[in-house]
Design a protein around this motif. Structure first.
Motif, mmCIF file in Angstrom:
data_model
loop_
_atom_site.group_PDB
_atom_site.id
_atom_site.type_symbol
_atom_site.label_atom_id
_atom_site.label_comp_id
_atom_site.label_asym_id
_atom_site.label_seq_id
_atom_site.Cartn_x
_atom_site.Cartn_y
_atom_site.Cartn_z
ATOM 1 N N GLY A 1 26.139 47.731 82.393
ATOM 2 C CA GLY A 1 26.963 47.450 81.367
ATOM 3 C C GLY A 1 28.304 47.889 81.258
ATOM 4 N N SER A 2 29.108 47.398 80.472
ATOM 5 C CA SER A 2 30.568 47.983 80.555
ATOM 6 C C SER A 2 31.263 47.473 79.204
ATOM 7 C CB SER A 2 31.287 47.154 81.458
ATOM 8 O OG SER A 2 31.399 45.975 81.323
ATOM 9 N N ARG A 3 32.084 48.320 78.966
ATOM 10 C CA ARG A 3 32.874 47.905 77.960
ATOM 11 C C ARG A 3 34.005 47.247 78.251
ATOM 12 N NH1 ARG A 3 36.882 49.725 73.127
ATOM 13 N NH2 ARG A 3 37.540 51.683 74.467
ATOM 14 N N PHE A 4 34.313 45.839 78.158
ATOM 15 C CA PHE A 4 35.109 45.296 79.007
ATOM 16 C C PHE A 4 36.243 45.055 78.355
ATOM 17 C CE2 PHE A 4 36.199 41.027 81.050
ATOM 18 C CZ PHE A 4 35.752 41.333 82.412
ATOM 19 N N ASP B 1 36.414 44.915 71.693
ATOM 20 C CA ASP B 1 35.275 45.015 71.065
ATOM 21 C C ASP B 1 34.443 44.031 71.852
ATOM 22 O OD1 ASP B 1 36.876 42.759 70.315
ATOM 23 O OD2 ASP B 1 35.445 42.285 68.782
ATOM 24 N N ILE B 2 34.739 43.870 73.081
ATOM 25 C CA ILE B 2 33.883 42.910 74.025
ATOM 26 C C ILE B 2 33.414 43.650 75.093
ATOM 27 C CG2 ILE B 2 34.101 40.921 75.716
ATOM 28 C CD1 ILE B 2 36.561 40.083 74.307
ATOM 29 N N TYR B 3 31.931 43.558 75.315
ATOM 30 C CA TYR B 3 31.153 44.174 75.991
ATOM 31 C C TYR B 3 30.606 43.171 77.105
ATOM 32 C CZ TYR B 3 31.135 47.291 72.330
ATOM 33 O OH TYR B 3 31.233 48.098 70.860
ATOM 34 N N ALA B 4 30.534 43.656 78.447
ATOM 35 C CA ALA B 4 29.867 42.633 79.648
ATOM 36 C C ALA B 4 28.804 43.413 80.171
ATOM 37 C CB ALA B 4 30.797 42.357 80.436
ATOM 38 N N PHE B 5 27.687 42.480 80.405
ATOM 39 C CA PHE B 5 26.604 43.058 80.830
ATOM 40 C C PHE B 5 26.020 42.309 82.270
ATOM 41 C CE2 PHE B 5 24.221 46.357 78.693
ATOM 42 C CZ PHE B 5 25.162 46.825 77.753
ATOM 43 N N ALA B 6 25.470 42.772 83.111
ATOM 44 C CA ALA B 6 24.739 41.703 84.174
ATOM 45 C C ALA B 6 23.401 42.252 84.339
ATOM 46 C CB ALA B 6 25.648 42.108 85.378
ATOM 47 N N ILE B 7 22.467 41.305 84.166
ATOM 48 C CA ILE B 7 21.219 41.431 84.366
ATOM 49 C C ILE B 7 20.724 40.723 85.694
ATOM 50 C CG2 ILE B 7 18.980 41.119 83.394
ATOM 51 C CD1 ILE B 7 21.691 40.537 81.082
ATOM 52 N N TYR B 8 20.407 41.854 86.683
ATOM 53 C CA TYR B 8 19.313 41.325 87.713
ATOM 54 C C TYR B 8 18.127 40.811 87.727
ATOM 55 C CZ TYR B 8 18.633 41.320 92.934
ATOM 56 O OH TYR B 8 18.371 40.922 94.066
ATOM 57 N N ASP B 9 17.961 39.456 87.904
ATOM 58 C CA ASP B 9 16.593 38.901 87.948
ATOM 59 C C ASP B 9 16.044 38.882 86.671
ATOM 60 O OD1 ASP B 9 14.188 37.735 88.386
ATOM 61 O OD2 ASP B 9 13.160 39.459 89.276
ATOM 62 N N PRO B 10 16.931 38.017 85.844
ATOM 63 C CA PRO B 10 16.543 38.111 84.263
ATOM 64 C C PRO B 10 15.178 37.577 84.079
ATOM 65 C CG PRO B 10 18.111 36.352 84.808
ATOM 66 C CD PRO B 10 17.957 37.073 85.922
ATOM 67 N N ALA B 11 14.440 37.068 84.922
ATOM 68 C CA ALA B 11 13.332 36.600 84.995
ATOM 69 C C ALA B 11 12.136 37.606 84.806
ATOM 70 C CB ALA B 11 12.655 35.325 85.518
ATOM 71 N N GLY B 12 12.779 38.807 85.450
ATOM 72 C CA GLY B 12 11.844 39.972 85.555
ATOM 73 C C GLY B 12 11.683 40.765 84.377
#
Ligand code: C2E
Ligand code: CA
Ligand code: CA
Length: 572
Positions: free
Chosen positions: A221-224, A227-238
């Motif tokens: 996760g990041s503060r991009f 007031d914008i944050y960006a996240f990356a989720i690996y294998d979101p079905a997991g």
């Protein structure tokens, strides 16, 4: 006998030198604030030098003491230290290791040097121990500054992108999905304006700290930005799904955040999701995709989530294609102007015209300015386009003035990007002077969103222009942020009530009441009011009865080429 005495004298003298050397060594050792361990395996000689007491609360007398030294190190570093102290590696005569101490606060740098004899056996070993806590902390701090956002403790934008690239590499090998999630606080500028930047930052921080809880092995996760944050989720079905994160965010934002000044603040957020590999293969592509749909969530009324799908992709490709064509069009200035007349509601007298840009692309297809102006704003070409519109419309207007001698006003739309240029005011004034125009014949239309962006600079420029005599008109009033109270301090002359109000003014009671209030208040504040997008006689009559001064819309005239304006001028 003499010989013996001589030898004793010599020995004494040598001892003195030795003493002196020893003192010098000690001095050097102490001044370095280091502790040294000297060890000779063949003879068992083991000595400590320097600031031994700074590190250990026992003397170094024998081998068991040497083993005891391990006690001061943090568990996770013990193996590395043991190896540096006791295990000799071939062709490794020098080793350096920075180890954490047991208290978790101090760091020491260990440096070992080994001498070997002819047979390759270790003949002596020197280990220096040096406190590098300060250096290490500074290094940690620099690392932190380079990789993290210090307000929230999340990754910063650059590091997020770097980490996302690593995730994507892994996902490619493992044939897994990665979701990029962009989260933006809705109407954050209102929070900032209302509470001030300090508390605005506190909101960003509190929400960021809440979001940090989602970070785990499979979530970065990041503060991009702002007031914008960006996240990356690996294998979101997991283990962690988009839905579960979104549910938790909604649950949290349904309750207010408490600030240090005791006040409570509530807000909603808009989310955009772009998934690898569907929405793109590169980190930047995915981040862009997530941002595009996040903005769509905003357009759809905020407080919602949008996914990047093939529909959005096509739209996006379309806008990229238009962007490319636009570049060419700007080079050749393939634009022309239409003008839409405005009439006084009281006597139907022509008040003036609004210049509206038109672009026919290479295939002869008309592209709406509502489509290409935002693209031109993004690429910066709005500056040359805007210059062209101003120059062309003013010179056309002066041609009409000379030929028909009719008193009227030219309205020109100005983008926020133009306002932000430092030479904007001088440019407008020089265009007026060069064309012998009267300043009060020019009206600059500015949309509300411009004001929200950077109100101070823009208001200053509006004031300068008004001092010179130019009229200022607030366009699309009612669509953005502006409230009636907000109007009070604005240096403007005209208010254009947005078409969306006019559209429902006949059928919707509350719209009518609001429009009436806007017109009345604007009148009291000394603004002229324009209703735009008036399409029927009933709308016009109602607006007239509500006290609206000026009517613009298809009912009276669509935007038309300059030749048709001349026909109108012939008849007035
Ligand atoms: P705007 O400034 O709000 O302009 C009014 C828009 O409403 C124009 O659309 C006009 O053709 C349309 N309109 C006027 N009366 C009616 C009506 O009765 N019914 C309907 N359905 N529409 C009506 P247009 O020309 O497509 O322009 C769209 C927007 O593009 C403008 O909105 C303005 O924001 C921007 N724009 C146009 N020309 C320029 C320009 O030269 N510079 C800049 N920066 N923006 C421009
Ligand atoms: Ca306008
Ligand atoms: Ca408008």
């Amino acid at each position: 006998m003499d010989d013996l005495l001589y030898q004793i004298d010599m020995l004494k003298a040598a001892n003195k030198t030795l003493d002196a050397n020893d003192k010098i060594y000690k001095l050097i050792c102490n001044s370095f604030k280091r502790a040294f361990i000297y060890y000779k395996p063949s003879t068992g000689v083991l000595n400590s030098y320097g600031n031994w007491d700074d590190y250990f609360d026992f003397p170094l007398n024998d081998y068991s003491d040497l083993i005891r030294t391990l006690d001061i190190f943090a568990d996770e570093d013990k193996d590395a230290v043991r190896s540096l102290f006791f295990i000799e590696k071939e062709d490794l005569h020098e080793q350096v290791y920075v180890a954490k101490l047991k208290d978790g606060k101090r760091f020491v740098e260990l440096h070992s040097i080994v001498n070997t004899d002819l047979s390759g056996e270790v003949s002596e070993k020197l280990i220096s121990i040096n406190d590098v806590t300060q250096k290490q902390n500074l290094k940690d701090e620099l690392m932190f500054m380079a990789y993290y956002d210090f307000v929230t403790g999340l990754y910063n934008r650059n590091y997020f992108i770097q980490k996302l690239k690593e995730l994507l590499d892994k996902a490619e090998k493992e044939k897994t999905i990665v979701s990029v999630m962009m989260i933006d606080i809705d109407d954050f500028h209102k929070i900032n304006d209302g509470l001030g930047i300090i508390y605005g930052d506190e909101v960003v921080q509190d929400f960021g700290i809440f979001l940090r809880d989602f970070v785990c092995d499979t979530v970065i996760g990041s503060r991009f930005d702002g007031d914008i944050y960006a996240f990356a989720i690996y294998d979101p079905a997991g283990a962690t799904s988009i839905d579960s994160i979104y549910e938790k965010i909604k649950e949290r934002t349904s309750k207010p955040f408490k600030l240090t000044n005791g006040s409570e603040i509530s807000f909603t957020v808009s989310l955009g999701i772009a998934e690898y590999p569907e929405a793109g293969s590169g980190a930047l592509e995915l981040v862009n995709g997530a941002e595009i749909v996040m903005l769509k969530a905003k357009e759809a009324g905020k407080n919602t989530i949008r996914y990047f799908d093939s529909l959005v992709l096509n739209e996006f490709k379309n806008s990229v294609a238009i962007e490319n064509k636009l570049k060419l069009a700007v080079n050749n200035m393939d634009f022309y102007l239409n003008f839409q007349p405005q009439y006084y509601s009281s006597n139907k007298r022509l008040r003036g015209v609004e210049a509206l840009i038109r672009w026919k692309d290479a295939e002869g297809k008309l592209v709406s300015p509502a489509m290409f102006i935002p693209l031109a704003e993004k690429s910066g070409s709005i500056i040359s386009i805007g210059d062209w519109v101003l120059e062309t419309s003013v010179s056309k207007f002066m041609e009409w003035k000379k030929r028909y001698d009719y008193d009227m006003i030219l309205s020109v739309n100005i983008s926020s990007i133009q306002y932000k240029r430092p030479d904007f005011v001088t440019k407008v004034i020089s265009t007026i002077n060069r064309n012998d125009m009267k300043p009060e014949e020019l009206e600059l239309e500015i949309t509300e969103s411009v004001l929200i962006d950077d109100i101070k600079t823009v208001v200053e420029k509006m004031e300068e222009l008004r001092d010179f005599g130019v009229k200022i008109s607030i366009d699309d009033f009612g669509t953005g942020f502006s409230s009636l109270s907000y109007l009070k301090g604005l240096p403007a002359d005209t208010l254009k009530v947005d078409k969306s109000f006019i559209d429902s003014i006949l059928n919707d009671e509350s719209t009518r009441i609001i429009t009436q209030a806007v017109i009345e208040m604007a009148g009291k504040l000394g603004y002229e009011t324009v209703a735009e997008g008036v399409e029927t006689e009933e709308q016009m009559e109602l607006l007239k009865s509500l006290g609206c001064d000026i009517i613009q819309g298809y009912y009276l005239s669509k935007p038309v080429p300059d030749t048709e304006i001349e026909e109108i001028l012939l008849r007035v």
